[in-house]
Design an enzyme around this catalytic site. Structure first.
Site, mmCIF file in Angstrom:
data_model
loop_
_atom_site.group_PDB
_atom_site.id
_atom_site.type_symbol
_atom_site.label_atom_id
_atom_site.label_comp_id
_atom_site.label_asym_id
_atom_site.label_seq_id
_atom_site.Cartn_x
_atom_site.Cartn_y
_atom_site.Cartn_z
ATOM 1 N N ASP A 1 9.048 -34.839 3.822
ATOM 2 C CA ASP A 1 10.438 -34.561 3.448
ATOM 3 C C ASP A 1 10.898 -33.234 4.063
ATOM 4 O OD1 ASP A 1 8.919 -32.934 1.864
ATOM 5 O OD2 ASP A 1 9.959 -33.389 -0.011
ATOM 6 N N SER A 2 9.987 -32.530 4.736
ATOM 7 C CA SER A 2 10.374 -31.353 5.534
ATOM 8 C C SER A 2 11.373 -31.765 6.609
ATOM 9 C CB SER A 2 9.137 -30.698 6.168
ATOM 10 O OG SER A 2 8.357 -31.647 6.859
ATOM 11 N N ASP B 1 6.582 -39.238 2.509
ATOM 12 C CA ASP B 1 6.855 -38.472 1.290
ATOM 13 C C ASP B 1 7.877 -39.171 0.414
ATOM 14 O OD1 ASP B 1 5.336 -36.175 1.121
ATOM 15 O OD2 ASP B 1 6.700 -34.982 2.369
ATOM 16 N N LYS C 1 3.157 -39.993 -0.451
ATOM 17 C CA LYS C 1 2.727 -38.687 -0.975
ATOM 18 C C LYS C 1 3.769 -38.211 -1.991
ATOM 19 C CE LYS C 1 2.793 -34.749 1.675
ATOM 20 N NZ LYS C 1 3.743 -33.881 0.962
ATOM 21 N N GLU D 1 4.518 -34.797 -4.977
ATOM 22 C CA GLU D 1 4.153 -33.413 -5.286
ATOM 23 C C GLU D 1 3.904 -33.204 -6.779
ATOM 24 O OE1 GLU D 1 7.033 -30.685 -3.666
ATOM 25 O OE2 GLU D 1 6.764 -31.437 -1.621
ATOM 26 N N GLU E 1 -1.282 -26.799 -0.283
ATOM 27 C CA GLU E 1 -0.387 -25.966 0.531
ATOM 28 C C GLU E 1 -0.342 -24.541 -0.019
ATOM 29 O OE1 GLU E 1 3.474 -27.663 1.347
ATOM 30 O OE2 GLU E 1 4.189 -25.799 2.262
HETATM 31 O O1 KIV Z 1 6.974 -32.384 4.073
HETATM 32 C C1 KIV Z 1 6.018 -31.876 4.663
HETATM 33 O O2 KIV Z 1 6.078 -31.581 5.875
HETATM 34 C C2 KIV Z 1 4.795 -31.636 3.919
HETATM 35 C C3 KIV Z 1 3.703 -30.882 4.609
HETATM 36 C C4 KIV Z 1 4.045 -29.447 4.731
HETATM 37 C C5 KIV Z 1 2.385 -31.082 3.962
HETATM 38 O O3 KIV Z 1 4.691 -32.021 2.805
#
Ligand code: KIV
Length: 274
Positions: free
Chosen positions: A43-44, A82, A111, A113, A180
């Protein structure tokens, strides 16, 4: 291509796992031809691809579009997507709709969090056929609760909590866990105590694998340079030089040349009646 069991096998064999974020088809085609083990449609993308200041604006639709593009480009890679901000903190039915969209877009695993309040949903996903990767330490979706992007697990109590959360996610059925921005000694201890693989970012050398953001490792990010990032290329300078050269060549008449142009139009011969 990796599968969920390979993460544990690599950990047991002491082989490091490599993961890189990826958000689009062209980059996925490039990464697909490398030895990288696994792709993360993170989600980055809200920040790297859309210029937002945090990951909070990422939506399920944004994630699904990017996941589908990556899946079309990287046919030989294990793809983790994510679940974005709050998309897994609603009703079970809404949470499952979000998961369904990302899996149908081409993800092999999802994934999410944090552990608190998520373990039941993790178990439900796994029981429903969806492998889940956990994410602890600095969890960017909680930036407003954490008071900023800072290293987590610094006190004994916070370290203990992280260890407990890691075990809870493992017990809930996660096949791997991202750590992280966690002190290296704590990440090492968590990695030793868990049977599932840990993948670190800013968590030292003793996790079972590493993940970096595509733009960070290629030096494409102009204004973000945290301590844990190593630039493996000067991508921004490389692109800037090439674009400047193109700009110059067009303006001086160096481009395009004959080899970049199509030949004269062929006129079709027509039969003439005598
Ligand atoms: O969204 C992302 O890029 C991440 C990584 C930093 C692990 O969750």
């Amino acid at each position: 291509m990796m599968n969920v069991f390979d993460f544990g096998k690599k950990k047991a064999a002491g082989e490091k796992i490599t993961m890189i974020t990826c958000y689009d088809y062209t980059s996925a085609r490039i990464v697909d031809k490398t030895g990288i083990d696994c792709l993360l449609v993170g989600d980055s993308l809200a920040m790297t691809m859309h210029g937002f200041e945090s990951t909070l604006p990422a939506t399920v639709d944004m994630m699904a579009l990017a996941t589908a593009a990556v899946a079309r480009g990287a046919k030989d890679k294990f793809i983790v997507a994510d679940l974005p901000f709050l998309s897994y903190r609603k009703s079970l039915s809404d949470n499952m709709d979000a998961a369904l969209k990302l899996m149908q877009a081409g993800a092999h695993a999802l994934k999410l969090e944090g552990a608190e309040g998520n373990t039941e949903f993790v178990r439900h996903l796994v029981d429903s056929g969806v492998p889940v990767m956990g994410h602890l330490g600095l969890t960017p979706q909680s930036v407003n609760v954490l008071g900023g992007y800072r290293v987590q697990g610094g006190t004994d109590a916070a370290a203990e909590r992280l260890m407990e959360d890691a075990k809870a996610l493992q017990d809930a059925g996660c096949f791997a866990l991202v750590l992280e921005c966690v002190p290296a000694d704590l990440a090492a201890r968590i990695s030793q105590e868990l049977t599932i693989a840990t993948i670190g970012i800013g968590a030292g050398a003793d996790t079972d694998g590493q993940v970096l953001v595509f733009q960070d490792l290629l030096g494409l990010n102009l204004d973000f340079r945290p301590k844990f990032v190593k630039k493996f290329a000067e991508g921004a300078a490389l692109f800037t030089d090439a674009i400047e050269q193109y700009n110059k060549d067009v303006k001086t008449g160096e481009f395009p040349h004959a080899e970049h142009s199509f030949g004269p139009r062929r006129v079709a011969k027509t039969a003439r009646r005598a």
